[in-house]
Design an enzyme around this catalytic site. Structure first.
Site, PDB file in Angstrom:
ATOM      1  N   SER A 148      11.423   1.023   0.431  1.00 35.75           N
ATOM      2  CA  SER A 148      11.717   0.166  -0.713  1.00 35.75           C
ATOM      3  C   SER A 148      12.677   0.858  -1.685  1.00 35.75           C
ATOM      4  O   SER A 148      13.726   1.309  -1.283  1.00 35.75           O
ATOM      5  CB  SER A 148      10.417  -0.260  -1.404  1.00 35.75           C
ATOM      6  OG  SER A 148      10.641  -1.230  -2.384  1.00 35.75           O
ATOM      7  N   HIS A 149      12.286   0.956  -2.952  1.00 40.36           N
ATOM      8  CA  HIS A 149      13.176   1.507  -3.969  1.00 40.36           C
ATOM      9  C   HIS A 149      13.026   3.014  -4.140  1.00 40.36           C
ATOM     10  O   HIS A 149      13.627   3.598  -5.034  1.00 40.36           O
ATOM     11  CB  HIS A 149      12.918   0.813  -5.312  1.00 40.36           C
ATOM     12  CG  HIS A 149      11.515   1.010  -5.817  1.00 40.36           C
ATOM     13  ND1 HIS A 149      10.423   0.427  -5.215  1.00 40.36           N
ATOM     14  CD2 HIS A 149      11.028   1.732  -6.861  1.00 40.36           C
ATOM     15  CE1 HIS A 149       9.328   0.774  -5.869  1.00 40.36           C
ATOM     16  NE2 HIS A 149       9.660   1.559  -6.864  1.00 40.36           N
ATOM     17  N   LYS A 158       6.614  -0.464   7.612  1.00 38.82           N
ATOM     18  CA  LYS A 158       5.536  -1.414   7.371  1.00 38.82           C
ATOM     19  C   LYS A 158       5.512  -2.449   8.480  1.00 38.82           C
ATOM     20  O   LYS A 158       6.533  -2.740   9.108  1.00 38.82           O
ATOM     21  CB  LYS A 158       5.684  -2.083   5.996  1.00 38.82           C
ATOM     22  CG  LYS A 158       7.034  -2.747   5.734  1.00 38.82           C
ATOM     23  CD  LYS A 158       7.134  -3.213   4.279  1.00 38.82           C
ATOM     24  CE  LYS A 158       8.495  -3.837   3.983  1.00 38.82           C
ATOM     25  NZ  LYS A 158       8.620  -4.263   2.566  1.00 38.82           N
ATOM     26  N   ASP A 310      13.200  -6.933  -1.220  1.00 34.79           N
ATOM     27  CA  ASP A 310      11.999  -7.708  -1.537  1.00 34.79           C
ATOM     28  C   ASP A 310      11.742  -7.740  -3.044  1.00 34.79           C
ATOM     29  O   ASP A 310      10.737  -8.285  -3.490  1.00 34.79           O
ATOM     30  CB  ASP A 310      10.776  -7.194  -0.764  1.00 34.79           C
ATOM     31  CG  ASP A 310      10.313  -5.810  -1.186  1.00 34.79           C
ATOM     32  OD1 ASP A 310      11.028  -5.140  -1.959  1.00 34.79           O
ATOM     33  OD2 ASP A 310       9.235  -5.379  -0.727  1.00 34.79           O
ATOM     34  N   GLU A 393       4.511 -10.842  -8.292  1.00 34.29           N
ATOM     35  CA  GLU A 393       3.958  -9.594  -8.793  1.00 34.29           C
ATOM     36  C   GLU A 393       4.751  -9.119 -10.004  1.00 34.29           C
ATOM     37  O   GLU A 393       5.961  -9.355 -10.090  1.00 34.29           O
ATOM     38  CB  GLU A 393       4.011  -8.502  -7.722  1.00 34.29           C
ATOM     39  CG  GLU A 393       3.182  -8.785  -6.486  1.00 34.29           C
ATOM     40  CD  GLU A 393       3.214  -7.614  -5.516  1.00 34.29           C
ATOM     41  OE1 GLU A 393       2.140  -7.126  -5.167  1.00 34.29           O
ATOM     42  OE2 GLU A 393       4.322  -7.208  -5.115  1.00 34.29           O
ATOM     43  N   GLU A 394       4.087  -8.389 -10.871  1.00 37.00           N
ATOM     44  CA  GLU A 394       4.741  -7.885 -12.076  1.00 37.00           C
ATOM     45  C   GLU A 394       5.835  -6.869 -11.762  1.00 37.00           C
ATOM     46  O   GLU A 394       6.682  -6.573 -12.601  1.00 37.00           O
ATOM     47  CB  GLU A 394       3.688  -7.263 -13.006  1.00 37.00           C
ATOM     48  CG  GLU A 394       3.382  -5.793 -12.793  1.00 37.00           C
ATOM     49  CD  GLU A 394       2.768  -5.468 -11.434  1.00 37.00           C
ATOM     50  OE1 GLU A 394       2.879  -4.316 -11.003  1.00 37.00           O
ATOM     51  OE2 GLU A 394       2.184  -6.366 -10.801  1.00 37.00           O
ATOM     52  N   LYS A 412       7.858 -10.957  -0.002  1.00 42.80           N
ATOM     53  CA  LYS A 412       8.697 -11.052  -1.197  1.00 42.80           C
ATOM     54  C   LYS A 412      10.163 -11.202  -0.796  1.00 42.80           C
ATOM     55  O   LYS A 412      10.630 -10.550   0.123  1.00 42.80           O
ATOM     56  CB  LYS A 412       8.503  -9.798  -2.054  1.00 42.80           C
ATOM     57  CG  LYS A 412       7.105  -9.658  -2.619  1.00 42.80           C
ATOM     58  CD  LYS A 412       6.911  -8.329  -3.332  1.00 42.80           C
ATOM     59  CE  LYS A 412       6.790  -7.185  -2.347  1.00 42.80           C
ATOM     60  NZ  LYS A 412       6.390  -5.910  -3.002  1.00 42.80           N
TER      61      LYS A 412
END
Length: 548
Positions: A148-149, A158, A310, A393-394, A412
């Site tokens: 991811s980031h 994943k 995402d 999601e936040e 996402k």
């Protein structure tokens, strides 16, 4: 946490990772199966680690991929597996390792043409499209290789089962246990063929995965409205896996899209440093997004995404990068008023650490709210069966249904949230930031923060036992405590921590799954001063309960 003195400034040579050294460690270091820090560990977003730390190397990928093959067999999954990867250096190496194991086990693998990048939402969309008319013994699933980031030296992998979304806990636990068994037994039982052999086998199929995804976007976003309004969109892919999608989107729908940064570089040397002085492709951070923010007044809307696409970051002229919670509320408010194909009984999903402004928006529209624990996996079933219209999601990740109420994807999707920002502007004539101001005037302005606090092993063991009685308090931030939650009201699942709700705010706390700390989230509808009071009191209450 203090902001690093160079946060928001361009990375310098000393900030860049040594890629040759990183790759050497990936292929040559052997993890210690008895060391928890070097074992396979699936969190909410798969297994992540770093080759330098011996927590993500070739042996991890070989073991995890064989474990996924074993899971597929016992679950009766026999269709093709979609394999995606992002632009991190370790992703390319792990992609090769995964193919060697998958093909050796007679798994049909579908990957992007030219071994190019494939974002997380594209893999999810492809799985669902493949399974729409497939027989039960021909279902597809997927692996996405991405951290991811996370910083450039990290790697991640994943698994998405046939429902197309993040794997449930029981699945990831099964894969984790199996993979660690292989690590402990020197990879005995892991089947593998050389990559040169795998490339020549018909089991490995390369397809254009960009075209079908781009062609389908009009079913989820009003692309015609964006084109008619001639919305000028500035895009910074942050060097991520969606880099080659934007030109295809612009050409297909006649959109005015300018990619302001078209560099792909495994060191991510074009990035500005995050708040802690590290390179991190976090599209919700104004420090990491400083490069795009420099363009904010040159376009009608600017958007950025993390490497696996995402997550989304929305930049509006004049006001800058939107708070992820604010954009989620704006997106939900707009969609509920502009999706006549959505049934009125569809739920809106949010994690319990997302803004309570979402609750107020849902109530104003008379729509049901589903509040769940942290993790996008809780929205998968609802998005798949069309009972949840939106899940968010936040941390700036969300997905929603097609315009006709059908399933789009179950993971996402940063593309559709970015394009939704342009649709909002095209249809309403207001930027998402202006739409938030209207919501704040109607429902109250939100002040939100997340901070991390130290947590030792003894205190972490007590976290699961926290409840209203253990806190021994009746007020928080000057208001009476209305609820103390240890299970999410939307699905009854355990929070893994605690949430305290008052009339004017709330706090939530949960231990980190990977670090010796707990995450404290807080929101006030009064002021920044009141928010600070909530946080200080919550830290004292929780600290006392954990030490007692």
């Amino acid at each position: 946490m203090a902001i690093h003195e160079r946060a928001g400034t361009l990375a310098q040579q000393q900030d860049l990772v040594n890629i040759p050294k990183l790759m050497s460690h990936y292929f040559r270091l052997v993890p210690d199966a008895g060391n928890p820090a070097e074992r396979v560990s699936f969190g909410t977003s798969g297994h992540r680690g770093c080759a330098f730390l011996n927590s993500f190397n070739e042996r991890h990928i070989l073991a995890i991929t064989q474990a996924v093959v074993d899971y597929r067999k016992q679950a009766g999954i026999q269709g093709p597996l979609y394999l995606g990867m992002d632009t991190h250096a370790l992703s390319q190496a792990a992609y090769v390792s995964a193919i060697e194991v998958l093909v050796a086990n007679q798994v049909c693998v579908i990957a992007q043409e030219n071994d190019s990048f494939t974002p997380t939402p594209v893999v999810s969309h492809a799985i669902l499209c493949a399974n729409r008319n497939a027989n039960s013994n021909e279902l597809s699933d997927g692996l996405i290789i991405t951290p991811s980031h996370n910083p450039p030296q990290d790697g991640g992998i994943k698994y998405n089962p046939p429902h197309g979304g993040p794997a449930e806990g029981e699945i990831t636990s099964w894969i984790e246990t199996r993979a660690n068994h292989y690590l402990a037994h020197n990879l005995d039982g892991v089947r593998r063929v050389n990559y040169s052999v795998a490339r020549a086998m018909p089991l490995l199929k390369h397809k254009d995965l960009i075209g079908p995804y781009v062609d389908d976007l009009a079913q989820v976003i009003d692309m015609e409205a964006i084109a008619r309004a001639k919305v000028r969109i500035g895009v910074d892919p942050l060097g991520g896996s969606g880099i080659y999608y934007w030109d295809r989107i612009a050409k297909r729908y006649g959109l005015d899209i300018t990619v302001v940064n078209n560099r792909v570089d495994p060191t991510f040397g074009f990035m500005t440093l995050d708040k802690d002085g590290k390179i991190r492709m976090d599209c919700s951070s104004p420090h990491a997004m400083a490069g795009l923010l420099a363009h904010k007044d040159k376009f009608d809307i600017c958007v950025g995404n993390d490497p696996d696409y995402d997550r989304h970051g929305i930049v509006c002229p004049g006001s800058g990068l939107m708070d992820p919670n604010h954009f989620l509320a704006v997106a939900i408010d707009y969609l509920l008023g502009h999706r006549p194909g959505w049934a009125e009984n569809l739920a809106i999903g949010k994690t319990l650490v997302s803004s309570a402004l979402i609750d107020k928006v849902c109530a104003a529209h008379g729509r049901p709210l589903m509040e769940v624990p942290v993790g996008f996996k809780w929205f998968v079933d609802g998005l798949a069966n069309g009972t949840v219209a939106f899940g968010g999601e936040e941390s700036a990740g969300a997905a929603f249904l097609r315009r006709d109420g059908g399933t789009w994807c179950t993971d996402k999707d940063g593309f559709i949230l970015a394009l939704l920002a342009a649709e909002i502007l095209a249809v309403t004539g207001q930027t998402p930031a202006e739409r938030y101001e209207a919501l704040a005037a109607k429902h109250g302005r939100s002040f939100y923060r997340r901070i991390d606090s130290p947590l030792n092993a003894k205190m972490k063991a007590k976290f699961a036992g926290l409840n209203g009685d253990s806190l021994n308090a009746s007020t928080l931030g000057g208001d009476a405590i209305l609820e103390v939650l240890t299970h999410a009201p939307g699905n009854g699942a355990a929070i893994g921590g605690i949430k305290i709700v008052t009339a004017n705010g709330w706090i939530a706390a949960r231990p980190s799954g990977t670090e010796p700390l707990f995450k404290l989230y807080a929101e006030s509808f009064v002021s920044e001063v009141h928010l600070a009071e909530l946080i200080a009191e919550a830290q004292a209450l929780i600290g006392a309960a954990l030490k007692g």
